[in-house]
Scaffold this motif. Sequence first.
Motif, PDB file in Angstrom:
ATOM      1  N   ASN A  44       0.859  -1.183   0.000  1.00 53.23           N
ATOM      2  CA  ASN A  44       0.000   0.000   0.000  1.00 53.23           C
ATOM      3  C   ASN A  44       0.898   1.236   0.000  1.00 53.23           C
ATOM      4  N   VAL A  45       0.595   2.170  -0.906  1.00 53.18           N
ATOM      5  CA  VAL A  45       1.427   3.367  -1.059  1.00 53.18           C
ATOM      6  C   VAL A  45       0.592   4.598  -0.736  1.00 53.18           C
ATOM      7  N   TYR A  46       1.121   5.429   0.159  1.00 60.36           N
ATOM      8  CA  TYR A  46       0.463   6.672   0.553  1.00 60.36           C
ATOM      9  C   TYR A  46       1.233   7.854  -0.033  1.00 60.36           C
ATOM     10  N   GLY A  47       0.549   8.996  -0.196  1.00 64.68           N
ATOM     11  CA  GLY A  47       1.181  10.174  -0.781  1.00 64.68           C
ATOM     12  C   GLY A  47       1.021  11.413   0.078  1.00 64.68           C
ATOM     13  N   PRO A  48       1.422  12.568  -0.460  1.00 63.43           N
ATOM     14  CA  PRO A  48       1.331  13.830   0.286  1.00 63.43           C
ATOM     15  C   PRO A  48      -0.087  14.177   0.743  1.00 63.43           C
ATOM     16  N   ALA A  49      -1.102  13.775  -0.045  1.00 60.84           N
ATOM     17  CA  ALA A  49      -2.485  14.072   0.342  1.00 60.84           C
ATOM     18  C   ALA A  49      -2.845  13.358   1.638  1.00 60.84           C
ATOM     19  N   HIS A  50      -2.354  12.126   1.815  1.00 65.09           N
ATOM     20  CA  HIS A  50      -2.626  11.385   3.056  1.00 65.09           C
ATOM     21  C   HIS A  50      -1.935  12.062   4.245  1.00 65.09           C
ATOM     22  N   LEU A  51      -0.695  12.507   4.018  1.00 65.62           N
ATOM     23  CA  LEU A  51       0.028  13.182   5.098  1.00 65.62           C
ATOM     24  C   LEU A  51      -0.674  14.488   5.483  1.00 65.62           C
ATOM     25  N   GLY A  52      -1.115  15.247   4.467  1.00 59.23           N
ATOM     26  CA  GLY A  52      -1.829  16.493   4.740  1.00 59.23           C
ATOM     27  C   GLY A  52      -3.123  16.259   5.490  1.00 59.23           C
ATOM     28  N   ARG A  53      -3.838  15.201   5.112  1.00 59.90           N
ATOM     29  CA  ARG A  53      -5.093  14.888   5.780  1.00 59.90           C
ATOM     30  C   ARG A  53      -4.855  14.511   7.248  1.00 59.90           C
ATOM     31  N   LEU A  54      -3.816  13.735   7.510  1.00 58.08           N
ATOM     32  CA  LEU A  54      -3.505  13.355   8.893  1.00 58.08           C
ATOM     33  C   LEU A  54      -3.165  14.583   9.740  1.00 58.08           C
ATOM     34  N   ARG A  55      -2.425  15.505   9.170  1.00 56.90           N
ATOM     35  CA  ARG A  55      -2.079  16.724   9.909  1.00 56.90           C
ATOM     36  C   ARG A  55      -3.316  17.584  10.154  1.00 56.90           C
ATOM     37  N   GLN A  56      -4.230  17.600   9.189  1.00 63.17           N
ATOM     38  CA  GLN A  56      -5.467  18.356   9.334  1.00 63.17           C
ATOM     39  C   GLN A  56      -6.331  17.761  10.452  1.00 63.17           C
ATOM     40  N   ILE A  57      -6.411  16.448  10.485  1.00 66.92           N
ATOM     41  CA  ILE A  57      -7.183  15.769  11.533  1.00 66.92           C
ATOM     42  C   ILE A  57      -6.578  16.062  12.904  1.00 66.92           C
ATOM     43  N   ALA A  58      -5.241  15.979  12.996  1.00 67.94           N
ATOM     44  CA  ALA A  58      -4.573  16.237  14.282  1.00 67.94           C
ATOM     45  C   ALA A  58      -4.831  17.656  14.756  1.00 67.94           C
ATOM     46  N   ASP A  59      -4.813  18.609  13.831  1.00 69.54           N
ATOM     47  CA  ASP A  59      -5.048  20.009  14.204  1.00 69.54           C
ATOM     48  C   ASP A  59      -6.471  20.196  14.731  1.00 69.54           C
ATOM     49  N   LEU A  60      -7.448  19.597  14.064  1.00 66.63           N
ATOM     50  CA  LEU A  60      -8.838  19.735  14.510  1.00 66.63           C
ATOM     51  C   LEU A  60      -9.069  19.024  15.842  1.00 66.63           C
ATOM     52  N   LEU A  61      -8.411  17.886  16.036  1.00 70.21           N
ATOM     53  CA  LEU A  61      -8.522  17.204  17.335  1.00 70.21           C
ATOM     54  C   LEU A  61      -7.957  18.071  18.452  1.00 70.21           C
ATOM     55  N   ASP A  62      -6.837  18.725  18.179  1.00 69.17           N
ATOM     56  CA  ASP A  62      -6.232  19.611  19.188  1.00 69.17           C
ATOM     57  C   ASP A  62      -7.161  20.766  19.537  1.00 69.17           C
ATOM     58  N   ARG A  63      -8.016  21.166  18.602  1.00 67.14           N
ATOM     59  CA  ARG A  63      -8.941  22.277  18.832  1.00 67.14           C
ATOM     60  C   ARG A  63     -10.231  21.816  19.511  1.00 67.14           C
ATOM     61  N   GLY A  64     -10.326  20.522  19.811  1.00 64.83           N
ATOM     62  CA  GLY A  64     -11.469  20.034  20.568  1.00 64.83           C
ATOM     63  C   GLY A  64     -12.565  19.384  19.752  1.00 64.83           C
ATOM     64  N   TYR A  65     -12.357  19.193  18.455  1.00 71.74           N
ATOM     65  CA  TYR A  65     -13.387  18.576  17.623  1.00 71.74           C
ATOM     66  C   TYR A  65     -13.382  17.060  17.793  1.00 71.74           C
ATOM     67  N   THR A  66     -14.564  16.476  17.702  1.00 68.57           N
ATOM     68  CA  THR A  66     -14.667  15.017  17.762  1.00 68.57           C
ATOM     69  C   THR A  66     -14.397  14.440  16.374  1.00 68.57           C
ATOM     70  N   LEU A  67     -14.123  13.151  16.324  1.00 71.98           N
ATOM     71  CA  LEU A  67     -13.890  12.513  15.032  1.00 71.98           C
ATOM     72  C   LEU A  67     -15.131  12.580  14.158  1.00 71.98           C
ATOM     73  N   ALA A  68     -16.325  12.503  14.783  1.00 69.71           N
ATOM     74  CA  ALA A  68     -17.564  12.587  14.003  1.00 69.71           C
ATOM     75  C   ALA A  68     -17.691  13.959  13.340  1.00 69.71           C
ATOM     76  N   LEU A  73     -16.781  17.646   8.328  1.00 72.57           N
ATOM     77  CA  LEU A  73     -16.029  18.710   7.674  1.00 72.57           C
ATOM     78  C   LEU A  73     -15.245  18.181   6.475  1.00 72.57           C
ATOM     79  N   LEU A  74     -14.606  17.041   6.648  1.00 76.36           N
ATOM     80  CA  LEU A  74     -13.786  16.489   5.572  1.00 76.36           C
ATOM     81  C   LEU A  74     -14.638  15.982   4.416  1.00 76.36           C
ATOM     82  N   GLU A  75     -15.814  15.466   4.727  1.00 74.59           N
ATOM     83  CA  GLU A  75     -16.722  15.045   3.650  1.00 74.59           C
ATOM     84  C   GLU A  75     -17.171  16.244   2.841  1.00 74.59           C
ATOM     85  N   ALA A  76     -17.407  17.369   3.503  1.00 73.92           N
ATOM     86  CA  ALA A  76     -17.770  18.590   2.780  1.00 73.92           C
ATOM     87  C   ALA A  76     -16.630  19.018   1.864  1.00 73.92           C
ATOM     88  N   TRP A  77     -15.417  18.917   2.386  1.00 76.69           N
ATOM     89  CA  TRP A  77     -14.239  19.238   1.573  1.00 76.69           C
ATOM     90  C   TRP A  77     -14.147  18.320   0.354  1.00 76.69           C
TER      91      TRP A  77
END
Length: 309
Positions: A44-68, A73-77
């Motif tokens: 399985n090969v991952y790219g920059p988009a996967h890395l960017g998405r992981l960083r985006q998720i981490a940032d939103l988690l740090d701001r208090g957002y739930t995974l749901a 938000l990401l589905e809207a994107w």
Amino acid sequence: MTGLLVPEYRIEDLAHASGATVRTIRGYQDRGLLPAPERRGRSNVYGPAHLGRLRQIADLLDRGYTLASIKELLEAWDTGRGLGGVLGLVAEVHGPWTDERAGRITLAQLVAKFGGEADERAIGEAIELGVLERIPGNDDEFGVPSPQELAVAAELYAAGVPLSAIAGQLRELRGQVEQIACRFLEFTTEHVFARYLGHRPPTDADADDAASMVRRLRPLAQQTVDVELARAMRMFATQYLADNLAVDALAGTVPAARNEVSVSLPASTIDAVERLVGPDGVGAFIAAASEREVNKRTLDSLASPAHRD
């Protein structure tokens, strides 16, 4: 001219680059938060988009957002709706709500402000309350999130208020202020922000408008509290002065004694109050504490929804 090589990651490499664990990455894939990797043979090969998405998720988690919430938000994107406005709103809400800047204080300076001797218990309580913050690797210095709050504590201590009483008052005050903040937020959400945030996630335009409204309304809560606190302090201080410096006393005569009653209190309560204010101040302290509790309950009753209705 050859094109730039696009970075590629195995899941272990992606975990290292993003700071997430392999288990977390797989969990995000199972939840639909992270796109599936490209399959190449058995790998399985991952790219920059996967890395960017992981960083985006981490940032939103740090701001208090739930995974749901993050998934919405990401589905809207992913369906073509931008997140610029939403992230701008998030940044506005998570930005500073005061112009005060955090500071630092050395242990020696702290000790000098509060009695000249280190009080580990008091320091621990100040850290627990967030008045002080430990600095990793530095035991001789502390972070001070609010220098004004620390200065108030120093003035109260210099005036003779014990550190334990200052900490207790801060805990009580913080609970009351958090209640006010919650009510103000509910009020503005009902009457202002509902129109912008009625659908989830909001459009970029609605999120931009909501962020602008946050900037406009942010100082109003503090201004309102300042005005009402000044009004209440004047009212109660005037009454307190009238109760303790009656007209007869000011004229040089002995004021008429109030009706007094005897009240039995547990010995442990008396001992605790004596340790706090000394034996001569027990009666005055208990009377003042009782009066304050009566005033607090009266204010709570007046502010309750049942009373307003």
